[in-house]
Motif scaffolding. Structure first.
Motif, short mmCIF file in Angstrom:
data_model
loop_
_atom_site.label_atom_id
_atom_site.label_comp_id
_atom_site.label_asym_id
_atom_site.label_seq_id
_atom_site.Cartn_x
_atom_site.Cartn_y
_atom_site.Cartn_z
N ALA A 117 0.84 -1.20 0.00
CA ALA A 117 0.00 0.00 0.00
C ALA A 117 0.87 1.25 0.00
O ALA A 117 1.91 1.30 0.69
N LYS A 118 0.48 2.24 -0.77
CA LYS A 118 1.29 3.46 -0.89
C LYS A 118 1.29 4.27 0.40
O LYS A 118 2.24 5.00 0.70
N THR A 119 0.21 4.14 1.19
CA THR A 119 0.12 4.84 2.48
C THR A 119 0.51 3.87 3.59
O THR A 119 0.24 2.67 3.49
N ARG A 120 1.12 4.40 4.65
CA ARG A 120 1.45 3.56 5.80
C ARG A 120 0.52 3.89 6.97
O ARG A 120 -0.14 4.93 6.99
N GLU A 121 0.50 2.99 7.95
CA GLU A 121 -0.31 3.19 9.13
C GLU A 121 0.15 4.44 9.91
O GLU A 121 1.35 4.75 9.93
N PHE A 122 -0.81 5.12 10.53
CA PHE A 122 -0.44 6.19 11.44
C PHE A 122 0.38 5.64 12.60
O PHE A 122 0.37 4.44 12.87
N PRO A 127 3.93 -0.65 6.83
CA PRO A 127 3.21 -0.88 5.58
C PRO A 127 2.26 -2.07 5.67
O PRO A 127 2.39 -2.91 6.56
N LYS A 128 1.32 -2.13 4.75
CA LYS A 128 0.43 -3.26 4.61
C LYS A 128 0.59 -3.84 3.20
O LYS A 128 0.77 -3.10 2.23
N LEU A 129 0.48 -5.17 3.10
CA LEU A 129 0.76 -5.86 1.85
C LEU A 129 -0.41 -6.72 1.40
O LEU A 129 -1.24 -7.15 2.21
#
Length: 250
Positions: A117-122, A127-129
């Motif tokens: 995912a282009k955005t990461r967790e706050f 990252p999430k895949l």
């Protein structure tokens, strides 16, 4: 300083075990097991549940799988005929164990890919895949997708991450199994998720014995008929209930 390391793209994918080359005849039914395993934190309770519920399944899709001292040992010993593919989200600096999404099967995939995912967790900025395994059943290609969708992000970032997954799926024209932890903890997220994948003609499965208050984990299919779809709602070895699905080709 953050307690993890995000691997370079060329080091994200890892394989454990060796699956079989498919026979000319595809199985009449597919048994699928989907579970966010909570990194196996509940040790022996988790191990017993995982071995019992995962036994004999054609495809096992895991979120929060972890390469530590225990989980790969289970894969190698109790699922020794399976080939496991893990898309590693990050490595913990303290022991270099890694976590991510995994697909296990006795069958050898024709192709393996992932997107991050282009955005990461706050907060933690992890990252999430999403993992994409393609299998060839006597000329019929099937795409099996395991995802763990962003959690602590804006609604816009959540939506964009689903569109990223949908764009990758849209390139594939055959039967599809898409499952995992979608983090749909409110109604807006749930409806956005259903709308995006409905446009790709993916059917969202209603699950039997569904005692979940928060429905975070979901299964979508295309090109299959549902024989059984249930939730194991009495399991306490993870903070998510396992899902068990039986499908057959349309």
């Amino acid at each position: 300083m953050v307690p993890y390391i995000v691997p370079a793209k060329e080091k994200v994918l890892l394989k454990i075990g060796e699956g079989e080359i498919l026979t000319p005849v595809a199985p009449s039914e597919f048994d699928i097991f989907v579970w966010n395993v909570y990194k196996g934190q509940k040790a022996h309770i988790f191990e017993n549940d995982f071995k019992r519920l995962g036994e004999g399944k054609d495809f096992i899709l895991l979120q929060e799988a972890i390469l530590d001292q225990r989980m790969p040992k289970i894969w190698k010993e109790d699922f020794s005929s399976y080939e496991w593919h893990l898309a590693q989200s990050f490595h913990y600096k303290k022991d270099l164990s890694s976590t991510g999404v995994a697909i296990g099967s006795k069958l050898r995939p024709h192709a393996v890919d992932f997107i991050r995912a282009k955005t990461r967790e706050f907060f933690w900025l992890t990252p999430k895949l999403t993992l994409f395994n393609e299998y060839d059943f006597a000329g019929t290609k099937v795409l099996v997708v395991c995802t763990h969708v962003l959690n602590f992000v804006t609604l816009g970032a959540f939506s964009n991450s689903l569109y990223e997954i949908a764009e990758k799926i849209s390139e594939f024209k055959g039967p599809i199994i898409l499952a995992g932890d979608f983090n749909t903890w409110n109604f807006k997220r749930y409806m956005i998720m259903k709308s995006i994948f409905r446009d790709l003609h993916l059917e969202h499965l209603d699950l039997e014995d569904d005692g979940r208050v928060l429905k975070l984990d979901h299964v979508f299919i295309r090109g299959f008929e549902v024989v059984k779809a249930r939730v194991h709602h009495t399991i306490v070895s993870s903070d998510h209930f396992p899902l068990e699905i039986k499908l057959k080709f349309q």
